[in-house]
Motif scaffolding. Structure first.
Motif, PDB file in Angstrom:
ATOM      1  N   ARG A 131      -1.651  -8.447   3.504  1.00 51.99           N
ATOM      2  CA  ARG A 131      -2.102  -8.308   4.885  1.00 51.99           C
ATOM      3  C   ARG A 131      -2.140  -6.844   5.309  1.00 51.99           C
ATOM      4  O   ARG A 131      -3.084  -6.399   5.989  1.00 51.99           O
ATOM      5  CB  ARG A 131      -1.162  -9.100   5.804  1.00 51.99           C
ATOM      6  N   ARG A 132      -1.123  -6.080   4.908  1.00 45.88           N
ATOM      7  CA  ARG A 132      -1.078  -4.657   5.270  1.00 45.88           C
ATOM      8  C   ARG A 132      -2.278  -3.919   4.689  1.00 45.88           C
ATOM      9  O   ARG A 132      -2.893  -3.073   5.350  1.00 45.88           O
ATOM     10  CB  ARG A 132       0.233  -4.040   4.780  1.00 45.88           C
ATOM     11  N   ARG A 133      -2.634  -4.240   3.459  1.00 46.29           N
ATOM     12  CA  ARG A 133      -3.794  -3.598   2.842  1.00 46.29           C
ATOM     13  C   ARG A 133      -5.092  -4.035   3.512  1.00 46.29           C
ATOM     14  O   ARG A 133      -6.026  -3.247   3.646  1.00 46.29           O
ATOM     15  CB  ARG A 133      -3.831  -3.922   1.348  1.00 46.29           C
ATOM     16  N   GLU A 134      -5.150  -5.301   3.917  1.00 46.28           N
ATOM     17  CA  GLU A 134      -6.330  -5.771   4.645  1.00 46.28           C
ATOM     18  C   GLU A 134      -6.539  -4.959   5.918  1.00 46.28           C
ATOM     19  O   GLU A 134      -7.668  -4.640   6.297  1.00 46.28           O
ATOM     20  CB  GLU A 134      -6.174  -7.247   5.017  1.00 46.28           C
ATOM     21  N   LEU A 135      -5.437  -4.635   6.582  1.00 41.64           N
ATOM     22  CA  LEU A 135      -5.502  -3.881   7.833  1.00 41.64           C
ATOM     23  C   LEU A 135      -5.680  -2.388   7.598  1.00 41.64           C
ATOM     24  O   LEU A 135      -5.875  -1.626   8.550  1.00 41.64           O
ATOM     25  CB  LEU A 135      -4.223  -4.123   8.647  1.00 41.64           C
ATOM     26  N   GLY A 136      -5.584  -1.969   6.330  1.00 43.21           N
ATOM     27  CA  GLY A 136      -5.742  -0.557   6.001  1.00 43.21           C
ATOM     28  C   GLY A 136      -4.600   0.302   6.496  1.00 43.21           C
ATOM     29  O   GLY A 136      -4.795   1.465   6.866  1.00 43.21           O
ATOM     30  N   LEU A 137      -3.382  -0.266   6.500  1.00 46.28           N
ATOM     31  CA  LEU A 137      -2.223   0.438   7.043  1.00 46.28           C
ATOM     32  C   LEU A 137      -1.240   0.828   5.947  1.00 46.28           C
ATOM     33  O   LEU A 137      -1.048   0.085   4.982  1.00 46.28           O
ATOM     34  CB  LEU A 137      -1.497  -0.446   8.062  1.00 46.28           C
ATOM     35  N   SER A 138      -0.621   1.978   6.106  1.00 43.74           N
ATOM     36  CA  SER A 138       0.490   2.364   5.242  1.00 43.74           C
ATOM     37  C   SER A 138       1.765   1.820   5.871  1.00 43.74           C
ATOM     38  O   SER A 138       1.769   1.377   7.026  1.00 43.74           O
ATOM     39  CB  SER A 138       0.573   3.888   5.126  1.00 43.74           C
ATOM     40  N   THR A 140       4.205   3.498   6.895  1.00 45.96           N
ATOM     41  CA  THR A 140       4.570   4.359   8.026  1.00 45.96           C
ATOM     42  C   THR A 140       3.757   4.035   9.277  1.00 45.96           C
ATOM     43  O   THR A 140       4.201   4.303  10.396  1.00 45.96           O
ATOM     44  CB  THR A 140       4.381   5.847   7.665  1.00 45.96           C
ATOM     45  N   ASP A 141       2.571   3.440   9.098  1.00 45.40           N
ATOM     46  CA  ASP A 141       1.746   3.064  10.255  1.00 45.40           C
ATOM     47  C   ASP A 141       2.338   1.876  11.013  1.00 45.40           C
ATOM     48  O   ASP A 141       2.041   1.673  12.196  1.00 45.40           O
ATOM     49  CB  ASP A 141       0.329   2.683   9.805  1.00 45.40           C
ATOM     50  N   LEU A 142       3.157   1.083  10.331  1.00 50.79           N
ATOM     51  CA  LEU A 142       3.640  -0.166  10.919  1.00 50.79           C
ATOM     52  C   LEU A 142       4.604   0.059  12.083  1.00 50.79           C
ATOM     53  O   LEU A 142       4.702  -0.777  12.976  1.00 50.79           O
ATOM     54  CB  LEU A 142       4.321  -1.022   9.850  1.00 50.79           C
ATOM     55  N   LYS A 143       5.323   1.168  12.070  1.00 51.79           N
ATOM     56  CA  LYS A 143       6.272   1.450  13.151  1.00 51.79           C
ATOM     57  C   LYS A 143       5.542   1.580  14.481  1.00 51.79           C
ATOM     58  O   LYS A 143       5.950   0.989  15.497  1.00 51.79           O
ATOM     59  CB  LYS A 143       7.039   2.741  12.834  1.00 51.79           C
ATOM     60  N   LYS A 144       4.459   2.336  14.483  1.00 49.98           N
ATOM     61  CA  LYS A 144       3.714   2.570  15.716  1.00 49.98           C
ATOM     62  C   LYS A 144       2.976   1.314  16.184  1.00 49.98           C
ATOM     63  O   LYS A 144       2.955   1.000  17.372  1.00 49.98           O
ATOM     64  CB  LYS A 144       2.715   3.709  15.505  1.00 49.98           C
ATOM     65  N   LYS A 145       2.400   0.570  15.241  1.00 47.87           N
ATOM     66  CA  LYS A 145       1.553  -0.563  15.614  1.00 47.87           C
ATOM     67  C   LYS A 145       2.332  -1.861  15.833  1.00 47.87           C
ATOM     68  O   LYS A 145       1.998  -2.661  16.710  1.00 47.87           O
ATOM     69  CB  LYS A 145       0.488  -0.776  14.535  1.00 47.87           C
ATOM     70  N   ILE A 170      12.149  -8.219  13.735  1.00 41.87           N
ATOM     71  CA  ILE A 170      11.430  -7.924  12.496  1.00 41.87           C
ATOM     72  C   ILE A 170      10.617  -9.142  12.063  1.00 41.87           C
ATOM     73  O   ILE A 170       9.464  -9.019  11.630  1.00 41.87           O
ATOM     74  CB  ILE A 170      12.409  -7.508  11.381  1.00 41.87           C
ATOM     75  N   ARG A 171      11.203 -10.326  12.204  1.00 41.65           N
ATOM     76  CA  ARG A 171      10.461 -11.542  11.857  1.00 41.65           C
ATOM     77  C   ARG A 171       9.263 -11.724  12.792  1.00 41.65           C
ATOM     78  O   ARG A 171       8.182 -12.144  12.367  1.00 41.65           O
ATOM     79  CB  ARG A 171      11.385 -12.763  11.909  1.00 41.65           C
ATOM     80  N   LYS A 172       9.458 -11.386  14.068  1.00 44.92           N
ATOM     81  CA  LYS A 172       8.351 -11.479  15.020  1.00 44.92           C
ATOM     82  C   LYS A 172       7.250 -10.477  14.680  1.00 44.92           C
ATOM     83  O   LYS A 172       6.056 -10.787  14.784  1.00 44.92           O
ATOM     84  CB  LYS A 172       8.860 -11.221  16.439  1.00 44.92           C
ATOM     85  N   ALA A 173       7.652  -9.269  14.278  1.00 42.85           N
ATOM     86  CA  ALA A 173       6.664  -8.253  13.907  1.00 42.85           C
ATOM     87  C   ALA A 173       5.862  -8.704  12.691  1.00 42.85           C
ATOM     88  O   ALA A 173       4.645  -8.494  12.616  1.00 42.85           O
ATOM     89  CB  ALA A 173       7.362  -6.926  13.618  1.00 42.85           C
TER      90      ALA A 173
END
Length: 388
Positions: A131-138, A140-145, A170-173
């Motif tokens: 899923r993270r790759r689908e969104l094109g996120l590293s 480190t991007d997950l903290k902000k988003k 964390i489970r909700k995120a």
């Protein structure tokens, strides 16, 4: 978040390392034995009496338990304080009789005996990375988003602890990343990826024995190569030889484009080209021309292939026609689907950047065994897909 019964449908059993303690033990070493031999029974004694300041207690404990790799400067500093050579801290893990699990259990505190999640937790981790790759996120991007720290995301993806033990936020995120709000939504996403065939490939990438061996040995080699002395050179040479023999060396380090005259040419220069078909064995498809043709939309030499097995998962069915464009190795950038061509044989793989090269993957992890030896293959990128 309330606990919700969630059904995860397992369509296949990818061969993975089930033991969390084995997966999380990356750097077996002799630090504890040498510390105690030097008269420091406790880590706190060692830190206090030697005046060690550059490595805090938590990090030193993780190094000693093999949970993280020490840096070259840390190895040198610890060896100096223990009055031994740097390579004295290393265990020859490439020896056949070395038992990583026994070492890990012997060096793990009772309160930390259980490391790593179950297969279900591993599947959640694999789905999160997809899923993270689908969104094109590293990470480190997950903290902000999504409010998820990079280190936490990495630990979930690698199933370093049971998913239900993570805090509610964390489970909700994680559920939010999956496009939902509950464990049921996470389960639904995991099942969808599984049915598409993508989960198996990611499970193999993250948790197969070959994948773990490749990552552990590559990190160990990188560390040893930065240490001084003949013993370090000898150990590095031995490790490099073992990795080459087992096909664990990065294939792209030796990959070179071979002129068409150097091997049978299945590429077509004509805009309208024959469709190739064949039988797949051990990841390779031995192709031959059919009477069918296909007109491509690019100028470079190309091939049109119809595979008999879904080597990349069910997301690309065998009924699809895959059209590849011949490229130079230097053009391989980012995540791509490639065809490696060795005479009349073709291996279709997914490729993504990994260190100085690229990591290749197919659904079956056993099909990756000979990739490091393919120095004579040519490379083509997937340019068109025609669905039947």
């Amino acid at each position: 978040m309330a606990t919700v019964a969630a059904k995860f449908v397992e369509q296949s059993q990818v061969p993975v390392v089930e033991s969390g303690i084995v997966r999380s033990t990356v750097f077996p070493n002799k630090l504890r034995d040498l510390r105690r031999k030097a008269g420091y029974e406790m880590l706190t004694d060692f830190i206090r009496e030697t005046g060690l300041k550059d490595i805090n207690y938590t990090r030193l404990a993780k190094i000693e338990r093999g949970q993280i790799f020490a840096r070259p400067d840390e190895v040198i500093e610890l060896a100096k304080l223990l009055d031994v050579e740097p390579m004295s801290l290393f265990i020859d893990t490439v020896e056949k009789d070395f038992d990583r699990e026994s070492w890990a259990r012997d060096h793990t505190e009772a309160s930390l005996t259980f490391r790593g999640g179950t297969r279900e937790d591993m599947r959640i981790g694999a789905a999160l990375r997809i899923r993270r790759r689908e969104l094109g996120l590293s990470t480190t991007d997950l903290k902000k988003k999504y409010g998820m720290p990079a280190a936490t995301a990495s630990r979930i993806e690698n199933a370093e602890r049971p998913f239900h033990r993570w805090p509610d936020k964390i489970r909700k995120a994680t559920a939010k990343m999956m496009g939902g709000a509950s464990m049921r939504d996470i389960a639904r996403t995991v099942t969808a990826y599984e049915q598409e065939g993508r989960l198996d490939a990611m499970m193999a990438e993250l948790f197969s024995q070959r994948s773990l061996d490749q990552r552990h040995n590559a990190s160990l080699l990188a560390l040893v190569q930065k240490l001084p002395g003949k013993k370090a050179e000898k150990f590095a040479a031995k490790l490099e030889k073992l990795m080459a023999e087992k096909g664990l060396v990065d294939w792209s380090a030796n990959l070179s484009v071979v002129a068409a005259a150097g091997q049978p040419d299945i590429f077509s220069e004509d805009q309208t080209m024959p469709v190739l078909e064949g039988k797949t064995h051990d990841g390779w498809t031995l192709v031959s021309e059919t009477k069918k043709t296909f007109t491509r939309n690019f100028e470079a030499p190309g091939i049109a292939i119809k595979l008999d097995k879904p080597v990349l998962g069910l997301g690309i069915p065998t009924s699809a026609l895959l059209v590849f464009e011949l490229i130079d190795r230097s053009e391989v950038k980012g995540e791509m689907v490639l065809a490696l061509i060795d005479g009349p044989r073709v291996r279709v793989v997914s490729a993504r950047p990994a260190g100085r090269g690229f990591k290749l993957a197919q659904v079956n992890p056993e099909w990756q065994s000979s990739l490091s030896k393919e120095s004579s293959v040519r490379v083509a990128k997937l340019s068109q897909i025609e669905m039947a």
